[in-house]
Scaffold this motif. Structure first.
Motif, PDB file in Angstrom:
ATOM      1  N   GLU A  33      45.944  40.346  47.907  1.00 22.29           N
ATOM      2  CA  GLU A  33      45.354  41.682  47.956  1.00 22.29           C
ATOM      3  C   GLU A  33      45.920  42.425  49.168  1.00 22.29           C
ATOM      4  O   GLU A  33      45.441  42.279  50.278  1.00 22.29           O
ATOM      5  CB  GLU A  33      43.831  41.512  48.059  1.00 22.29           C
ATOM      6  CG  GLU A  33      43.063  42.790  48.009  1.00 22.29           C
ATOM      7  CD  GLU A  33      41.598  42.565  47.658  1.00 22.29           C
ATOM      8  OE1 GLU A  33      41.134  41.408  47.679  1.00 22.29           O
ATOM      9  OE2 GLU A  33      40.910  43.556  47.370  1.00 22.29           O
ATOM     10  N   GLN A  47      33.848  35.492  44.030  1.00 22.56           N
ATOM     11  CA  GLN A  47      35.035  36.342  44.101  1.00 22.56           C
ATOM     12  C   GLN A  47      35.770  36.174  45.422  1.00 22.56           C
ATOM     13  O   GLN A  47      36.962  36.434  45.518  1.00 22.56           O
ATOM     14  CB  GLN A  47      34.605  37.807  43.920  1.00 22.56           C
ATOM     15  CG  GLN A  47      35.756  38.755  43.725  1.00 22.56           C
ATOM     16  CD  GLN A  47      35.442  40.112  44.306  1.00 22.56           C
ATOM     17  OE1 GLN A  47      34.293  40.421  44.603  1.00 22.56           O
ATOM     18  NE2 GLN A  47      36.459  40.926  44.490  1.00 22.56           N
ATOM     19  N   HIS A  48      35.072  35.780  46.478  1.00 20.83           N
ATOM     20  CA  HIS A  48      35.738  35.628  47.770  1.00 20.83           C
ATOM     21  C   HIS A  48      35.621  34.199  48.275  1.00 20.83           C
ATOM     22  O   HIS A  48      34.867  33.885  49.171  1.00 20.83           O
ATOM     23  CB  HIS A  48      35.204  36.639  48.793  1.00 20.83           C
ATOM     24  CG  HIS A  48      35.722  38.019  48.522  1.00 20.83           C
ATOM     25  ND1 HIS A  48      34.922  39.115  48.383  1.00 20.83           N
ATOM     26  CD2 HIS A  48      36.980  38.469  48.338  1.00 20.83           C
ATOM     27  CE1 HIS A  48      35.663  40.180  48.117  1.00 20.83           C
ATOM     28  NE2 HIS A  48      36.917  39.820  48.091  1.00 20.83           N
ATOM     29  N   ALA A  57      43.725  35.495  44.733  1.00 23.76           N
ATOM     30  CA  ALA A  57      44.077  36.911  44.597  1.00 23.76           C
ATOM     31  C   ALA A  57      44.832  37.308  45.856  1.00 23.76           C
ATOM     32  O   ALA A  57      44.346  37.089  46.967  1.00 23.76           O
ATOM     33  CB  ALA A  57      42.831  37.756  44.439  1.00 23.76           C
ATOM     34  N   ASP A  98      40.994  39.362  39.269  1.00 20.75           N
ATOM     35  CA  ASP A  98      40.793  40.431  40.243  1.00 20.75           C
ATOM     36  C   ASP A  98      42.111  41.185  40.391  1.00 20.75           C
ATOM     37  O   ASP A  98      43.155  40.564  40.601  1.00 20.75           O
ATOM     38  CB  ASP A  98      40.395  39.752  41.572  1.00 20.75           C
ATOM     39  CG  ASP A  98      39.870  40.721  42.612  1.00 20.75           C
ATOM     40  OD1 ASP A  98      39.816  41.924  42.351  1.00 20.75           O
ATOM     41  OD2 ASP A  98      39.507  40.235  43.708  1.00 20.75           O
ATOM     42  N   GLU A 122      46.838  44.602  44.221  1.00 22.37           N
ATOM     43  CA  GLU A 122      46.253  43.259  44.141  1.00 22.37           C
ATOM     44  C   GLU A 122      46.526  42.618  42.797  1.00 22.37           C
ATOM     45  O   GLU A 122      46.489  43.279  41.768  1.00 22.37           O
ATOM     46  CB  GLU A 122      44.729  43.343  44.354  1.00 22.37           C
ATOM     47  CG  GLU A 122      44.040  41.991  44.229  1.00 22.37           C
ATOM     48  CD  GLU A 122      42.528  42.069  44.439  1.00 22.37           C
ATOM     49  OE1 GLU A 122      41.960  43.169  44.260  1.00 22.37           O
ATOM     50  OE2 GLU A 122      41.931  41.041  44.773  1.00 22.37           O
ATOM     51  N   HIS A 174      42.273  36.296  48.814  1.00 20.52           N
ATOM     52  CA  HIS A 174      41.239  35.255  48.819  1.00 20.52           C
ATOM     53  C   HIS A 174      41.372  34.312  47.644  1.00 20.52           C
ATOM     54  O   HIS A 174      41.970  34.662  46.626  1.00 20.52           O
ATOM     55  CB  HIS A 174      39.856  35.926  48.771  1.00 20.52           C
ATOM     56  CG  HIS A 174      39.779  36.997  47.729  1.00 20.52           C
ATOM     57  ND1 HIS A 174      39.433  36.747  46.438  1.00 20.52           N
ATOM     58  CD2 HIS A 174      40.062  38.331  47.782  1.00 20.52           C
ATOM     59  CE1 HIS A 174      39.476  37.884  45.746  1.00 20.52           C
ATOM     60  NE2 HIS A 174      39.868  38.861  46.526  1.00 20.52           N
TER      61      HIS A 174
HETATM   62 CO    CO Z   1      40.045  40.894  45.650  1.00 20.08          CO
END
Ligand code: CO
Length: 287
Positions: free
Chosen positions: A188, A163-164, A186, A96, A281, A156
């Motif tokens: 961000e 992804q989260h 990640a 990401d 990010e 995250h």
């Molecule tokens: Co992200």
């Protein structure tokens, strides 16, 4: 982390690295955002990956979750602060990444702040680091530029097809003691000259499978099937459904799917005071 997992992340990063210069070149005055998104997404596929989510192209006070609509005519103009957020997945493992570009004479101070904060935050990451320690670095750097971090957006954890994942890594100071090790995260950073909060706004252009539900419309059933098989339960763009039916029918079907709670929607996130937002990010594997 298992060898196959590391290999998948390595491949996803490699693809992300190759896409980055192209993505940066595409962001210029008068460029169509629909073309930018489609070119980045095709490049990811051409290199053997898959988009982990639709390319987000969020401009000025829009912080995140704008992806071009079907037949989107929006073009980048002088003075825009453009954020490109893209993810590459290989076997469900996600890299990401996001960067910001200002369409103007010199670098925008908001972008300088977000890049510096990301750089400093990445430097502090080592196995066993606690969430609050990363957040502190981010807020300190952002404040030193006289800006606000966006307090209700976070970095995250990353897990397979998620992804989260845990933990959330806020951009502002907190007391979260969660330790980070043996996982991908990640960082961000979102920076604004506004009040430092975003809220959900129209339109919604990104959705994700939530649960199977019976629906009347054929188009709705087709979307649900695609969401599971083609998009592998990851977020998808309304634009990616354009071959199913007319935009009008797709809207109806999406509405029906939201009503029965079969999908999650991701409305556009706007800075509440209308401040401009920059984003930087990067994904990092903490072993
Ligand atoms: Co992200």
């Amino acid at each position: 982390m298992e060898k196959e997992v590391v290999e998948s992340y390595k491949k996803a990063k490699e693809i992300s690295d190759k896409v980055l210069p192209l993505a940066k070149r595409l962001v210029k005055e008068d460029a169509s955002i629909l073309e930018i998104a489609e070119k980045i997404e095709s490049k990811i596929k051409e290199l053997g990956g898959k988009p982990a989510f639709p390319v987000n192209i969020s401009i000025n006070e829009i912080a995140a979750h704008y992806t071009p609509d079907i037949n989107d005519t929006l073009r980048i103009k002088a003075g825009d602060l453009v954020k490109i957020d893209y993810g590459v997945q290989v076997n469900g493992y996600i890299w990401d990444r996001a960067f910001s570009v200002f369409i103007g004479e010199k670098k925008h101070p908001l972008i300088e702040a977000s890049e510096k904060a990301l750089k400093e935050a990445l430097k502090t990451v080592k196995p066993g680091i606690k969430v609050f320690e990363i957040s502190e670095v981010i807020e300190d750097v952002v404040s030193s530029f006289g800006f606000n971090p966006v307090r209700n957006l976070s970095g995250h954890g990353l897990e397979r097809y998620n992804q989260h994942a845990y933990p959330s890594i806020p951009n502002s100071k907190n007391t979260i003691q969660a330790e980070i090790k043996d996982q991908a995260i990640a960082i961000e950073v979102f920076v604004t000259d506004g009040s430092g909060y975003v809220k959900e706004s129209a339109p919604t252009l990104i959705y994700k499978f939530k649960q199977a539900k019976p629906v009347r419309m054929w188009e709705a059933r087709k979307i649900l099937e695609k969401a599971q098989k083609d998009f592998e339960l990851l977020p998808f763009a309304k634009r990616w459904l354009k071959d199913i039916a007319s935009p009008l029918k797709i809207d109806l079907a999406l509405r029906q799917l939201l009503e029965v709670d079969a999908l999650t929607d991701f409305p556009v996130l706007k800075e509440i005071s209308g401040g401009k937002v920059a984003q930087s990010e990067e994904t990092i594997i903490v072993e």
